[in-house]
Scaffold this motif. Structure first.
Motif, PDB file in Angstrom:
ATOM      1  N   ILE A 287       0.874  -1.179   0.000  1.00 17.97           N
ATOM      2  CA  ILE A 287       0.000   0.000   0.000  1.00 17.97           C
ATOM      3  C   ILE A 287       0.907   1.223   0.000  1.00 17.97           C
ATOM      4  CG2 ILE A 287      -1.865   1.217   1.169  1.00 17.97           C
ATOM      5  CD1 ILE A 287      -2.525  -1.425   2.598  1.00 17.97           C
ATOM      6  N   VAL A 288       0.850   1.987  -1.078  1.00 18.40           N
ATOM      7  CA  VAL A 288       1.734   3.143  -1.264  1.00 18.40           C
ATOM      8  C   VAL A 288       0.924   4.424  -1.069  1.00 18.40           C
ATOM      9  CG1 VAL A 288       3.322   4.321  -2.823  1.00 18.40           C
ATOM     10  CG2 VAL A 288       3.089   1.815  -2.922  1.00 18.40           C
ATOM     11  N   TYR A 289       1.408   5.297  -0.187  1.00 17.99           N
ATOM     12  CA  TYR A 289       0.770   6.591   0.055  1.00 17.99           C
ATOM     13  C   TYR A 289       1.676   7.692  -0.497  1.00 17.99           C
ATOM     14  CZ  TYR A 289      -2.272   4.164   3.390  1.00 17.99           C
ATOM     15  OH  TYR A 289      -3.172   3.311   3.981  1.00 17.99           O
ATOM     16  N   MET A 290       1.086   8.580  -1.309  1.00 15.72           N
ATOM     17  CA  MET A 290       1.817   9.730  -1.839  1.00 15.72           C
ATOM     18  C   MET A 290       0.939  10.965  -1.744  1.00 15.72           C
ATOM     19  SD  MET A 290       3.793   8.554  -5.322  1.00 15.72           S
ATOM     20  CE  MET A 290       4.646  10.126  -5.445  1.00 15.72           C
ATOM     21  N   VAL A 291       1.552  12.115  -1.479  1.00 12.98           N
ATOM     22  CA  VAL A 291       0.862  13.398  -1.556  1.00 12.98           C
ATOM     23  C   VAL A 291       1.415  14.124  -2.772  1.00 12.98           C
ATOM     24  CG1 VAL A 291       0.443  15.612  -0.442  1.00 12.98           C
ATOM     25  CG2 VAL A 291       0.476  13.527   0.927  1.00 12.98           C
ATOM     26  N   VAL A 292       0.517  14.520  -3.683  1.00 15.76           N
ATOM     27  CA  VAL A 292       0.923  15.151  -4.935  1.00 15.76           C
ATOM     28  C   VAL A 292       0.076  16.395  -5.162  1.00 15.76           C
ATOM     29  CG1 VAL A 292       1.593  12.936  -5.934  1.00 15.76           C
ATOM     30  CG2 VAL A 292      -0.709  13.816  -6.334  1.00 15.76           C
ATOM     31  N   SER A 293       0.484  17.227  -6.108  1.00 14.02           N
ATOM     32  CA  SER A 293      -0.346  18.359  -6.521  1.00 14.02           C
ATOM     33  C   SER A 293      -1.554  17.833  -7.289  1.00 14.02           C
ATOM     34  CB  SER A 293       0.457  19.309  -7.406  1.00 14.02           C
ATOM     35  OG  SER A 293       1.534  19.866  -6.694  1.00 14.02           O
ATOM     36  N   SER A 294      -2.667  18.555  -7.215  1.00 11.38           N
ATOM     37  CA  SER A 294      -3.888  18.111  -7.892  1.00 11.38           C
ATOM     38  C   SER A 294      -3.677  17.941  -9.390  1.00 11.38           C
ATOM     39  CB  SER A 294      -5.013  19.114  -7.639  1.00 11.38           C
ATOM     40  OG  SER A 294      -5.364  19.138  -6.280  1.00 11.38           O
ATOM     41  N   SER A 295      -2.811  18.763  -9.955  1.00 14.94           N
ATOM     42  CA  SER A 295      -2.548  18.685 -11.394  1.00 14.94           C
ATOM     43  C   SER A 295      -1.740  17.446 -11.774  1.00 14.94           C
ATOM     44  CB  SER A 295      -1.799  19.938 -11.857  1.00 14.94           C
ATOM     45  OG  SER A 295      -0.590  20.088 -11.138  1.00 14.94           O
ATOM     46  N   GLU A 296      -1.184  16.731 -10.780  1.00 18.84           N
ATOM     47  CA  GLU A 296      -0.350  15.554 -11.057  1.00 18.84           C
ATOM     48  C   GLU A 296      -1.111  14.248 -10.935  1.00 18.84           C
ATOM     49  OE1 GLU A 296       4.089  16.900  -9.581  1.00 18.84           O
ATOM     50  OE2 GLU A 296       2.627  16.402  -8.031  1.00 18.84           O
ATOM     51  N   ILE A 297      -2.362  14.285 -10.478  1.00 21.38           N
ATOM     52  CA  ILE A 297      -3.088  13.041 -10.185  1.00 21.38           C
ATOM     53  C   ILE A 297      -3.183  12.133 -11.409  1.00 21.38           C
ATOM     54  CG2 ILE A 297      -5.316  12.072  -9.518  1.00 21.38           C
ATOM     55  CD1 ILE A 297      -5.739  14.480  -7.728  1.00 21.38           C
ATOM     56  N   LYS A 298      -3.609  12.693 -12.537  1.00 25.10           N
ATOM     57  CA  LYS A 298      -3.790  11.873 -13.742  1.00 25.10           C
ATOM     58  C   LYS A 298      -2.467  11.299 -14.225  1.00 25.10           C
ATOM     59  CE  LYS A 298      -8.011  14.053 -15.469  1.00 25.10           C
ATOM     60  NZ  LYS A 298      -8.655  14.773 -16.603  1.00 25.10           N
ATOM     61  N   ARG A 299      -1.403  12.083 -14.113  1.00 26.63           N
ATOM     62  CA  ARG A 299      -0.091  11.586 -14.554  1.00 26.63           C
ATOM     63  C   ARG A 299       0.398  10.462 -13.650  1.00 26.63           C
ATOM     64  NH1 ARG A 299       3.249  16.476 -13.870  1.00 26.63           N
ATOM     65  NH2 ARG A 299       4.976  15.072 -14.374  1.00 26.63           N
ATOM     66  N   GLN A 319      -6.962  19.456   2.507  1.00 26.32           N
ATOM     67  CA  GLN A 319      -7.172  20.862   2.835  1.00 26.32           C
ATOM     68  C   GLN A 319      -5.857  21.572   3.082  1.00 26.32           C
ATOM     69  OE1 GLN A 319     -10.127  22.366   2.802  1.00 26.32           O
ATOM     70  NE2 GLN A 319      -9.305  24.374   3.370  1.00 26.32           N
ATOM     71  N   GLN A 320      -4.929  20.911   3.771  1.00 28.82           N
ATOM     72  CA  GLN A 320      -3.669  21.539   4.147  1.00 28.82           C
ATOM     73  C   GLN A 320      -2.609  20.466   4.326  1.00 28.82           C
ATOM     74  OE1 GLN A 320      -2.841  25.090   4.791  1.00 28.82           O
ATOM     75  NE2 GLN A 320      -0.925  24.013   4.472  1.00 28.82           N
ATOM     76  N   VAL A 321      -1.368  20.793   4.012  1.00 29.78           N
ATOM     77  CA  VAL A 321      -0.240  19.885   4.204  1.00 29.78           C
ATOM     78  C   VAL A 321       0.823  20.607   5.026  1.00 29.78           C
ATOM     79  CG1 VAL A 321       1.655  18.675   3.060  1.00 29.78           C
ATOM     80  CG2 VAL A 321      -0.644  18.569   2.099  1.00 29.78           C
ATOM     81  N   TYR A 322       1.345  19.942   6.036  1.00 26.26           N
ATOM     82  CA  TYR A 322       2.430  20.492   6.849  1.00 26.26           C
ATOM     83  C   TYR A 322       3.678  19.639   6.630  1.00 26.26           C
ATOM     84  CZ  TYR A 322      -1.371  22.964   9.174  1.00 26.26           C
ATOM     85  OH  TYR A 322      -2.467  23.756   9.434  1.00 26.26           O
ATOM     86  N   GLY A 323       4.830  20.276   6.650  1.00 25.37           N
ATOM     87  CA  GLY A 323       6.068  19.564   6.400  1.00 25.37           C
ATOM     88  C   GLY A 323       6.623  19.909   5.033  1.00 25.37           C
ATOM     89  N   ASN A 324       7.594  19.174   4.596  1.00 26.94           N
ATOM     90  CA  ASN A 324       8.263  19.448   3.318  1.00 26.94           C
ATOM     91  C   ASN A 324       7.465  18.848   2.163  1.00 26.94           C
ATOM     92  OD1 ASN A 324      10.461  20.746   4.574  1.00 26.94           O
ATOM     93  ND2 ASN A 324      11.460  18.776   4.977  1.00 26.94           N
ATOM     94  N   PHE A 325       7.025  19.717   1.264  1.00 27.40           N
ATOM     95  CA  PHE A 325       6.328  19.270   0.060  1.00 27.40           C
ATOM     96  C   PHE A 325       6.881  20.066  -1.110  1.00 27.40           C
ATOM     97  CE2 PHE A 325       3.044  19.587  -3.172  1.00 27.40           C
ATOM     98  CZ  PHE A 325       2.686  18.254  -3.326  1.00 27.40           C
ATOM     99  N   PHE A 326       7.347  19.376  -2.136  1.00 27.27           N
ATOM    100  CA  PHE A 326       7.969  20.056  -3.263  1.00 27.27           C
ATOM    101  C   PHE A 326       6.911  20.664  -4.182  1.00 27.27           C
ATOM    102  CE2 PHE A 326       9.430  20.169  -7.670  1.00 27.27           C
ATOM    103  CZ  PHE A 326      10.609  20.878  -7.535  1.00 27.27           C
ATOM    104  N   ILE A 327       7.056  21.970  -4.433  1.00 30.92           N
ATOM    105  CA  ILE A 327       6.262  22.667  -5.435  1.00 30.92           C
ATOM    106  C   ILE A 327       7.231  23.269  -6.445  1.00 30.92           C
ATOM    107  CG2 ILE A 327       4.653  24.556  -5.886  1.00 30.92           C
ATOM    108  CD1 ILE A 327       3.577  24.257  -3.106  1.00 30.92           C
ATOM    109  N   ARG A 328       6.965  23.010  -7.715  1.00 37.09           N
ATOM    110  CA  ARG A 328       7.850  23.532  -8.763  1.00 37.09           C
ATOM    111  C   ARG A 328       8.014  25.032  -8.606  1.00 37.09           C
ATOM    112  NH1 ARG A 328       6.695  25.802 -13.481  1.00 37.09           N
ATOM    113  NH2 ARG A 328       4.508  25.178 -13.327  1.00 37.09           N
ATOM    114  N   PRO A 329       9.267  25.514  -8.480  1.00 36.65           N
ATOM    115  CA  PRO A 329       9.480  26.953  -8.276  1.00 36.65           C
ATOM    116  C   PRO A 329       9.066  27.766  -9.489  1.00 36.65           C
ATOM    117  CG  PRO A 329      11.574  25.840  -8.674  1.00 36.65           C
ATOM    118  CD  PRO A 329      10.522  24.759  -8.527  1.00 36.65           C
ATOM    119  N   VAL A 330       8.668  29.029  -9.233  1.00 35.29           N
ATOM    120  CA  VAL A 330       8.313  29.947 -10.308  1.00 35.29           C
ATOM    121  C   VAL A 330       9.583  30.554 -10.861  1.00 35.29           C
ATOM    122  CG1 VAL A 330       7.034  32.033 -10.877  1.00 35.29           C
ATOM    123  CG2 VAL A 330       6.139  30.441  -9.184  1.00 35.29           C
ATOM    124  N   ASP A 331       9.668  30.690 -12.199  1.00 29.92           N
ATOM    125  CA  ASP A 331      10.858  31.259 -12.834  1.00 29.92           C
ATOM    126  C   ASP A 331      11.015  32.724 -12.475  1.00 29.92           C
ATOM    127  OD1 ASP A 331      11.305  28.824 -14.003  1.00 29.92           O
ATOM    128  OD2 ASP A 331      10.241  29.336 -15.842  1.00 29.92           O
TER     129      ASP A 331
END
Length: 331
Positions: A287-299, A319-331
């Motif tokens: 059983i694998v648990y992952m937290v991803v961005s909503s835009s990544e679900i289909k991929r 609703q909210q995530v605490y801790g380290n979560f990678f979000i692609r940085p803005v250029d």
């Protein structure tokens, strides 16, 4: 694999091998989004905010820098000066955005700031130019007396413009920049930040309106109500369309021991593995648990199904995530 997916993959592979073409297309797309967002915002502002007949109708305050420019114009009028509202709002909209865009350049990113600046410049020009076409009067005459409709349409225009800008990884300037920065830092939806700041501006405008005409305090309270409707509409549209800061938890049940290695190689997120057992077969499962961005679900689902066609996948919005979560940085 579907034919459309094959074509999409071929295009992506071609653009990957042609870096300059990919960059050109990316910048062209951002420029187009910037111009479209500027027009929608300016159209909503001049057609639904300040009525052409200010003696008999209600002014709707947009909040943000445009709302702040409305407040400044009202202060100037309180001082007894007669002004061209659209011209002054256009100038103030540009001037107030300057320090905010400097903050954006330092704290968010160059590309974000450049396209936000383009959007602000075009919006500023359109706010002063579109009224010359008589568009605002024509729309407002058609909606004469329908203040609620004006508030809803204006909220839709402002929210749609902001969401289009966020989709291109830039903003409509002003409060949108501050809200975007808070969203990146807090890793949560950003509509509530805009709504909080805008609420303060609306109340300030209403207070000044009461000072200007104490006998018309009812109009000021009505302005607050319909401005709140506009702000809530804007907030809901932004949070519904903008998916950058939305997250979901994905649970994958699989018998393929290599699935988690493939997922962590494809996506910049960690995962947690639990050992399980099938209720009917008794066979061991991961059983694998992952937290991803909503835009990544289909991929994520597509990659998982290529590795294990029998994988069972469920996704739950968070609703909210605490801790380290990678979000692609803005250029």
């Amino acid at each position: 694999m579907k034919k459309s997916e094959k074509i999409k993959r071929k295009i992506n592979n071609y653009l990957f091998d042609h870096l300059y073409l990919r960059r050109t297309l990316s910048h062209s797309w951002c420029l187009l989004l910037s111009l479209v967002a500027a027009f929608i915002f300016a159209f909503g502002f001049i057609c639904f905010a300040t009525p052409y007949d200010t003696e008999t109708s209600i002014t709707i305050v947009t909040g943000g820098v445009s709302g702040f420019s409305q407040v400044i114009c009202l202060i100037i009028e309180l001082c007894g000066a007669g002004i061209n509202r659209y011209l002054w709002q256009s100038i103030l909209y540009l001037l107030v955005n300057v320090p905010i865009l400097i903050f954006s350049f330092i704290c968010i990113g160059k590309k974000f700031t450049v396209y936000s600046l383009i959007n602000v410049l075009v919006t500023s020009v359109l706010i002063s130019v579109l009224p010359l076409t008589g568009m605002d009067v024509a729309v407002q005459e058609a909606m004469d007396g329908m203040v609620l409709a004006r508030a809803l349409f204006m909220g839709a225009c402002v929210g749609l413009a902001a969401a289009i800008a966020y989709a291109g990884d830039f903003s409509c300037g002003g409060i949108d920049v501050i809200s975007y920065w808070f969203g990146l830092k807090k890793s949560t939806s950003i509509g509530k930040y805009s709504a909080s700041i805008n609420g303060v501006i609306v109340v300030l405008y209403a207070i000044l309106l009461i000072v200007q005409t104490p006998a018309e305090y009812g109009s000021a309270l009505t302005s607050i109500f319909f401005s709140a409707v506009e702000i809530i509409t804007m907030m809901l549209i932004v949070d519904a369309i903008n998916r950058r800061n939305k997250k979901a938890q994905i649970q994958l049940i699989t018998s393929n021991e290599y699935l988690v290695d493939v997922l962590t190689a494809y996506f910049p997120h960690g995962a947690t593995i639990c050992e399980g057992k099938g209720a009917h077969t008794g066979a061991s499962r991961q059983i694998v648990y992952m937290v991803v961005s909503s835009s990544e679900i289909k991929r994520v689902a597509a990659v998982a199904q290529r590795v294990d066609p029998h994988v069972f996948i469920s996704a739950t919005p968070l609703q909210q995530v605490y801790g380290n979560f990678f979000i692609r940085p803005v250029d």
